[in-house]
Scaffold this motif. Sequence first.
Motif, PDB file in Angstrom:
ATOM      1  N   ASP A  79       0.854  -1.180   0.000  1.00 54.58           N
ATOM      2  CA  ASP A  79       0.000   0.000   0.000  1.00 54.58           C
ATOM      3  C   ASP A  79       0.894   1.235   0.000  1.00 54.58           C
ATOM      4  OD1 ASP A  79      -2.819   1.091   0.472  1.00 54.58           O
ATOM      5  OD2 ASP A  79      -1.597   2.159   1.959  1.00 54.58           O
ATOM      6  N   LYS A  80       0.361   2.354  -0.532  1.00 52.80           N
ATOM      7  CA  LYS A  80       1.192   3.567  -0.602  1.00 52.80           C
ATOM      8  C   LYS A  80       1.664   4.033   0.772  1.00 52.80           C
ATOM      9  CE  LYS A  80      -3.064   5.799  -1.839  1.00 52.80           C
ATOM     10  NZ  LYS A  80      -3.750   6.227  -3.021  1.00 52.80           N
ATOM     11  N   SER A  81       0.925   3.664   1.819  1.00 51.82           N
ATOM     12  CA  SER A  81       1.310   4.096   3.172  1.00 51.82           C
ATOM     13  C   SER A  81       2.628   3.457   3.625  1.00 51.82           C
ATOM     14  CB  SER A  81       0.203   3.752   4.169  1.00 51.82           C
ATOM     15  OG  SER A  81       0.005   2.350   4.163  1.00 51.82           O
ATOM     16  N   ALA A  82       3.087   2.406   2.901  1.00 50.78           N
ATOM     17  CA  ALA A  82       4.332   1.729   3.302  1.00 50.78           C
ATOM     18  C   ALA A  82       5.581   2.540   2.947  1.00 50.78           C
ATOM     19  CB  ALA A  82       4.414   0.360   2.631  1.00 50.78           C
ATOM     20  N   ILE A  83       5.447   3.459   1.993  1.00 51.33           N
ATOM     21  CA  ILE A  83       6.642   4.185   1.506  1.00 51.33           C
ATOM     22  C   ILE A  83       7.084   5.225   2.543  1.00 51.33           C
ATOM     23  CG2 ILE A  83       7.576   5.610  -0.382  1.00 51.33           C
ATOM     24  CD1 ILE A  83       6.569   2.989  -1.439  1.00 51.33           C
ATOM     25  N   ASP A  84       8.354   5.179   2.906  1.00 56.58           N
ATOM     26  CA  ASP A  84       8.885   6.169   3.863  1.00 56.58           C
ATOM     27  C   ASP A  84       9.334   7.447   3.159  1.00 56.58           C
ATOM     28  OD1 ASP A  84       8.741   4.680   6.368  1.00 56.58           O
ATOM     29  OD2 ASP A  84      10.217   3.341   5.448  1.00 56.58           O
ATOM     30  N   TRP A  85       9.962   7.292   1.984  1.00 60.31           N
ATOM     31  CA  TRP A  85      10.505   8.465   1.285  1.00 60.31           C
ATOM     32  C   TRP A  85      10.245   8.371  -0.211  1.00 60.31           C
ATOM     33  CZ3 TRP A  85      12.067  12.586   3.869  1.00 60.31           C
ATOM     34  CH2 TRP A  85      12.489  12.412   5.193  1.00 60.31           C
ATOM     35  N   LEU A  86       9.848   9.494  -0.786  1.00 58.95           N
ATOM     36  CA  LEU A  86       9.813   9.624  -2.249  1.00 58.95           C
ATOM     37  C   LEU A  86      11.043  10.437  -2.659  1.00 58.95           C
ATOM     38  CD1 LEU A  86       8.366   9.442  -5.028  1.00 58.95           C
ATOM     39  CD2 LEU A  86       7.181  11.586  -4.431  1.00 58.95           C
ATOM     40  N   ILE A  87      11.847   9.857  -3.547  1.00 63.40           N
ATOM     41  CA  ILE A  87      13.001  10.596  -4.087  1.00 63.40           C
ATOM     42  C   ILE A  87      12.780  10.720  -5.591  1.00 63.40           C
ATOM     43  CG2 ILE A  87      15.508  10.751  -4.265  1.00 63.40           C
ATOM     44  CD1 ILE A  87      15.766   9.144  -1.753  1.00 63.40           C
ATOM     45  N   ASN A 116      10.626  19.694 -11.813  1.00 63.89           N
ATOM     46  CA  ASN A 116       9.660  20.762 -11.604  1.00 63.89           C
ATOM     47  C   ASN A 116       8.897  20.454 -10.314  1.00 63.89           C
ATOM     48  OD1 ASN A 116       7.017  22.064 -11.668  1.00 63.89           O
ATOM     49  ND2 ASN A 116       7.582  22.718 -13.726  1.00 63.89           N
ATOM     50  N   LEU A 117       8.863  21.421  -9.413  1.00 59.37           N
ATOM     51  CA  LEU A 117       8.197  21.221  -8.118  1.00 59.37           C
ATOM     52  C   LEU A 117       6.754  20.769  -8.290  1.00 59.37           C
ATOM     53  CD1 LEU A 117       8.075  21.499  -5.036  1.00 59.37           C
ATOM     54  CD2 LEU A 117       7.622  23.947  -5.352  1.00 59.37           C
ATOM     55  N   ARG A 118       6.073  21.321  -9.311  1.00 57.65           N
ATOM     56  CA  ARG A 118       4.648  20.987  -9.461  1.00 57.65           C
ATOM     57  C   ARG A 118       4.451  19.535  -9.905  1.00 57.65           C
ATOM     58  NH1 ARG A 118       2.039  24.603 -13.380  1.00 57.65           N
ATOM     59  NH2 ARG A 118       4.082  24.789 -14.320  1.00 57.65           N
ATOM     60  N   ILE A 119       5.396  19.005 -10.713  1.00 55.86           N
ATOM     61  CA  ILE A 119       5.307  17.582 -11.102  1.00 55.86           C
ATOM     62  C   ILE A 119       5.542  16.719  -9.864  1.00 55.86           C
ATOM     63  CG2 ILE A 119       6.333  15.734 -12.505  1.00 55.86           C
ATOM     64  CD1 ILE A 119       7.064  17.813 -14.618  1.00 55.86           C
ATOM     65  N   ILE A 120       6.515  17.124  -9.033  1.00 56.31           N
ATOM     66  CA  ILE A 120       6.833  16.364  -7.817  1.00 56.31           C
ATOM     67  C   ILE A 120       5.627  16.378  -6.867  1.00 56.31           C
ATOM     68  CG2 ILE A 120       8.324  16.326  -5.766  1.00 56.31           C
ATOM     69  CD1 ILE A 120      10.571  17.490  -7.582  1.00 56.31           C
ATOM     70  N   GLN A 121       5.007  17.542  -6.728  1.00 56.99           N
ATOM     71  CA  GLN A 121       3.835  17.638  -5.836  1.00 56.99           C
ATOM     72  C   GLN A 121       2.706  16.727  -6.314  1.00 56.99           C
ATOM     73  OE1 GLN A 121       3.509  21.897  -6.109  1.00 56.99           O
ATOM     74  NE2 GLN A 121       4.276  22.222  -4.024  1.00 56.99           N
ATOM     75  N   ALA A 122       2.553  16.626  -7.645  1.00 55.27           N
ATOM     76  CA  ALA A 122       1.478  15.773  -8.174  1.00 55.27           C
ATOM     77  C   ALA A 122       1.725  14.312  -7.812  1.00 55.27           C
ATOM     78  CB  ALA A 122       1.375  15.946  -9.687  1.00 55.27           C
ATOM     79  N   THR A 123       2.981  13.865  -7.900  1.00 55.83           N
ATOM     80  CA  THR A 123       3.282  12.466  -7.553  1.00 55.83           C
ATOM     81  C   THR A 123       3.111  12.247  -6.054  1.00 55.83           C
ATOM     82  OG1 THR A 123       4.904  12.496  -9.345  1.00 55.83           O
ATOM     83  CG2 THR A 123       4.957  10.599  -7.879  1.00 55.83           C
ATOM     84  N   ALA A 124       3.552  13.224  -5.246  1.00 60.87           N
ATOM     85  CA  ALA A 124       3.403  13.100  -3.787  1.00 60.87           C
ATOM     86  C   ALA A 124       1.925  13.009  -3.416  1.00 60.87           C
ATOM     87  CB  ALA A 124       4.071  14.279  -3.088  1.00 60.87           C
TER      88      ALA A 124
END
Length: 324
Positions: A241-249, A254-262
């Motif tokens: 499940d997505k809740s298992a991920i500790d860190w997204l690297i 582009n900050l906005r692309i990163i925010q969309a994935t987060a």
Amino acid sequence: MKYSRIAGTGSYLPERILTNAELETMVDTTDEWIKSRTGIERRHIAAPGQTTVDLAEQAARRALDAAGLTPQDVDLIVFGTTTPDLIFPNCGALLQARLGIHGCPALGLEAACSGFIFALSVADKFVRMGEAKCALVIGAETLSRMLDWTDRNTAVLFGDGAGAVVLQPSDEPGILSTHLHTEGSHQDLLNCPVGVSRGFAPEADGRVPLFIRMAGAEVFKIAVRSLGSIVDETLAANNLDKSAIDWLIPHQANLRIIQATAKKLEMPMERVILTVQDHGNTSAASVPMAFDIGVRSGRVKRGELVLLEAFGGGFTWGSALIRF
Ligand code: COA
């Protein structure tokens, strides 16, 4: 099952910093526009004569130091870059010579901004198959040499840098999975339109277009969509499940692309390693640099679950799920 495990990370940025304020004097742009559309505040530019392999050597030595290893331990180099020093020998071979080592296979791999993830996936397979015991995986670029400094659409976005990781075999995880994709039909949306085989013909203005060309808005949309789907693919392949991920690297384009994935992962931005403000889009270098910064700042710790992802010209996109 045998895994490959990240034994050490390293990164290097050239000294010269080019700020948004300085770019305002070069093209018709503003600090406010660049920050609000991309999150970028500054980028580092290689010194005249300083090459991709120069940057990579620094990152590689730092990664080996962090792993407690020396260049003599390395038995595989996989070098992701789109801005090689030479057409050939490949940057892996040049780095091997620089490190004073001999004989091990050294591959150059071009997958634009996904170059490091692709290189990591290749090296992971060598290590898991028992064909390498100490793989040096590099993402390094001097994109400043491939920019049209009169084009505000691209000049504000990119920078230079290098990142490296060392992979070793381990009975404990390790790299859990990697996922790679390419879609060549979108080649016209993001490219550098010259090459050895096609030639280096000048355009009407007399310039050889050794420049990045990009349809920014279209690239943006496809990047967000592709990264969203690769996140799902990676979680499903590992039954997590997505809740298992500790860190997204993420790839730092582009900050906005990163925010969309987060957002897709329902991760707060505090669990995302964010470096784009400090060096812009460094293509293949951005993920290993962010990884190294996350580790050296004490945020990313041994045993945590880390998701790497990238998207770039090709299009190429990929991910790696890692128990660090
Ligand atoms: N400074 C000021 N204005 C600029 C500018 C700059 N550096 N670059 C473009 N503009 C202008 C455009 O000309 C346009 O003006 P117009 O409306 O008068 O035509 C306006 O800003 C909006 O442009 P647009 O392209 O719609 O902006 P955007 O919000 O899509 O942001 C990018 C542009 C390039 C930042 C964004 O599309 C992006 O990040 N795309 C993905 C790029 C990327 O990550 N590529 C690498 C993938 S690995």
